[in-house]
Design an enzyme around this catalytic site. Sequence first.
Site, PDB file in Angstrom:
ATOM      1  N   ALA A 173       5.120   2.181   2.283  1.00  0.00           N
ATOM      2  CA  ALA A 173       4.452   3.435   1.948  1.00  0.00           C
ATOM      3  C   ALA A 173       5.430   4.579   2.166  1.00  0.00           C
ATOM      4  O   ALA A 173       6.606   4.361   2.460  1.00  0.00           O
ATOM      5  CB  ALA A 173       3.189   3.598   2.787  1.00  0.00           C
ATOM      6  N   SER A 174       4.949   5.802   2.054  1.00  0.00           N
ATOM      7  CA  SER A 174       5.846   6.955   2.151  1.00  0.00           C
ATOM      8  C   SER A 174       6.409   7.126   3.553  1.00  0.00           C
ATOM      9  O   SER A 174       7.552   7.550   3.711  1.00  0.00           O
ATOM     10  CB  SER A 174       5.098   8.223   1.736  1.00  0.00           C
ATOM     11  OG  SER A 174       3.927   8.384   2.521  1.00  0.00           O
ATOM     12  N   ALA A 176       6.076   4.605   6.289  1.00  0.00           N
ATOM     13  CA  ALA A 176       6.451   3.378   7.001  1.00  0.00           C
ATOM     14  C   ALA A 176       6.408   2.181   6.073  1.00  0.00           C
ATOM     15  O   ALA A 176       5.967   2.276   4.920  1.00  0.00           O
ATOM     16  CB  ALA A 176       5.499   3.162   8.178  1.00  0.00           C
ATOM     17  N   GLN A 177       6.898   1.045   6.584  1.00  0.00           N
ATOM     18  CA  GLN A 177       6.776  -0.221   5.882  1.00  0.00           C
ATOM     19  C   GLN A 177       6.252  -1.260   6.865  1.00  0.00           C
ATOM     20  O   GLN A 177       6.381  -1.114   8.080  1.00  0.00           O
ATOM     21  CB  GLN A 177       8.094  -0.656   5.262  1.00  0.00           C
ATOM     22  CG  GLN A 177       9.239  -0.837   6.226  1.00  0.00           C
ATOM     23  CD  GLN A 177      10.567  -1.032   5.506  1.00  0.00           C
ATOM     24  OE1 GLN A 177      10.850  -0.387   4.491  1.00  0.00           O
ATOM     25  NE2 GLN A 177      11.401  -1.932   6.021  1.00  0.00           N
ATOM     26  N   LYS A 191       3.999  -2.384  11.764  1.00  0.00           N
ATOM     27  CA  LYS A 191       4.227  -1.183  10.966  1.00  0.00           C
ATOM     28  C   LYS A 191       5.387  -0.402  11.581  1.00  0.00           C
ATOM     29  O   LYS A 191       5.320   0.002  12.751  1.00  0.00           O
ATOM     30  CB  LYS A 191       2.955  -0.332  10.941  1.00  0.00           C
ATOM     31  CG  LYS A 191       3.016   0.894  10.052  1.00  0.00           C
ATOM     32  CD  LYS A 191       1.644   1.574  10.049  1.00  0.00           C
ATOM     33  CE  LYS A 191       1.646   2.815   9.169  1.00  0.00           C
ATOM     34  NZ  LYS A 191       0.309   3.467   9.153  1.00  0.00           N
ATOM     35  N   ASP A 327      -8.544   8.263   4.552  1.00  0.00           N
ATOM     36  CA  ASP A 327      -7.686   7.672   3.520  1.00  0.00           C
ATOM     37  C   ASP A 327      -8.253   6.323   3.064  1.00  0.00           C
ATOM     38  O   ASP A 327      -7.555   5.303   3.066  1.00  0.00           O
ATOM     39  CB  ASP A 327      -6.275   7.480   4.081  1.00  0.00           C
ATOM     40  CG  ASP A 327      -5.228   7.387   2.975  1.00  0.00           C
ATOM     41  OD1 ASP A 327      -5.553   7.738   1.827  1.00  0.00           O
ATOM     42  OD2 ASP A 327      -4.092   6.970   3.257  1.00  0.00           O
TER      43      ASP A 327
END
Length: 587
Positions: A173-174, A176-177, A191, A327
């Site tokens: 994602a913007s 983290a991964q 994460k 979200d």
Amino acid sequence: MLARNSWRRALSTAAAAEISRGATRRWPRRVGRFLLGTTVVGGAVYVVDRQYQASAIARSIRTLSMGLIVSLDYKLNFNVENVEGIDALHARSAERLYDCITKNGGLYIKLGQAIGLQAAMLPPPYRRAFANIFDQAPTVPYSEVEQIFAKEFNGMSPDDLFDSFDRTPIASASIAQVHRARLNGQEVAVKVQKMAIAKQIEWDLWCYRVLLKMADWWFEMPIAFLSSYISEQITHETDFEREARNSTRAAKDFATDPWLAARVYVPKVNWDRTSRRVMTAEWIGDAHRLNDGEAIVRRGFNTKSIMDTVISALSAQTFVFGFVHCDPHPGNILIRPHPADKTKPQVVLIDHGLYVELPDKFRREYAELWRSIFVGDIRAVERTAKLWGIDPGSGDLFASSILLRPHRLKPKPRKPSEGKDGEEEKQLTPEEYKALMFQQQEAMKKRVKTFLQNEELIPRELIFIGRVQRMLQGNNQVLGSPSNRVNLTAKWSAIGCRVSLPPVSSIFTLGPKPLLSGIFELIVFRLSLSLIDLAFRFTRLQQWWRGQSSRRGSGFEDLLDRQVRDMARHQLGVDMDDESLDVLIQS
């Protein structure tokens, strides 16, 4: 005497010429030294910025330059004399904004996604430009992951902390991964925040605030007041310890309601392997994203039951718990077989970084607003609007924006010249249509400024609560609108109102008049829900008859969506289309 004066003048002229020649020779040297110095300093700043600041300064310069160019372009070219060029103006401005966001990456992707989610209110070129912004999240190499672990866990690597750790991320994602790992024989999801985020965040959010202020100043749109609150919430998302606490609190909230506790699950956090920039939680396997309707149906799960649970979970957080997951896009809602009964689905909520805590006063007012809309209490709706700094005269628009369905508090006044169905709309030429759209966009700015009468009174929480409702609507639509979202939400608002009342309400505590009034309002409330439910069931029957029960575009939410678009076009001058929903669903 004359000869002596002539000689002196000649010397003065020669001296002046020599001085002029010297100055002329020195000027290029000075310019050269200035350019050389500028180049050296600029190069040094560039190297330092790139090596130690993750290009934060360069990204900020790119952003501010883009903002200035776009602002000037609109200021010079958005006018009635340039009606023919307005579409091109929107297109090149959207392209400049999109290019800036994708080149900068990082938190800019999240800001771009926020634009994408609100693209319905923007001209079509913006919708097209930001339709795929949700895919713009590249991964970072494993070496960066190791550096993050070393800083967060006293020099230890992932291999030191886990039984095994996959080098390749399974999602990005913007901010983290996510990597898959094993710990004490159990699979976990890890994460990991991207290294550049910590260096870039302050610069990025500063640029964001500056851009909103520029838009506020240039275009007289009252939006800059939101910047500080939104910046604060985005900053919270970068604190994974906070996210872990949000996750734990949400699980405890759901556990207090027996119905939700049996249907909603929040993965457990491993606190020993969690820090500000690393979060380890229980791995959720054998699960499907919420928008994978075909896979969900193949498992034999009922989509209505699933959406009822999702809507109820978020509504309970809004009206009862006052602590809301903001979200809830399809990637953050997983559906898996229930561990206690594999034939039944269980809803799993993940990614708890963006939460909003609702002040008890706002929670009660918001629950009461929903109740007031359904019982037709016009004074209560207008009172809440005024309390929140919104024009009380815009009651219909206010109520419709809350419910995400057209709602009229008062009968629509009919012009004397109108027939039963109103006047037939005149067919416009392309030039007339563009001129009309320009006038509508100009009028929209005035309506927005009127609608938001006192920006200081507007609850900032409304920004994210409205976002949650729009996402729930989109989630429902993508599954074919199996749930009556409006009724379910309204019922939870009634529960929220009941929670806010004194424990005992009777004729002795309230008096006969308030009690009878409450009973009457309850009857009207239930009647309103019944009428909406009747319309919902009729739409579902039509879907079944046409064999479209699981298709997007034919459900009750789609009918409401089309009606809202008509209202937006006629009252705000905003021309929305189906691409608006596509942007939301891709999130």
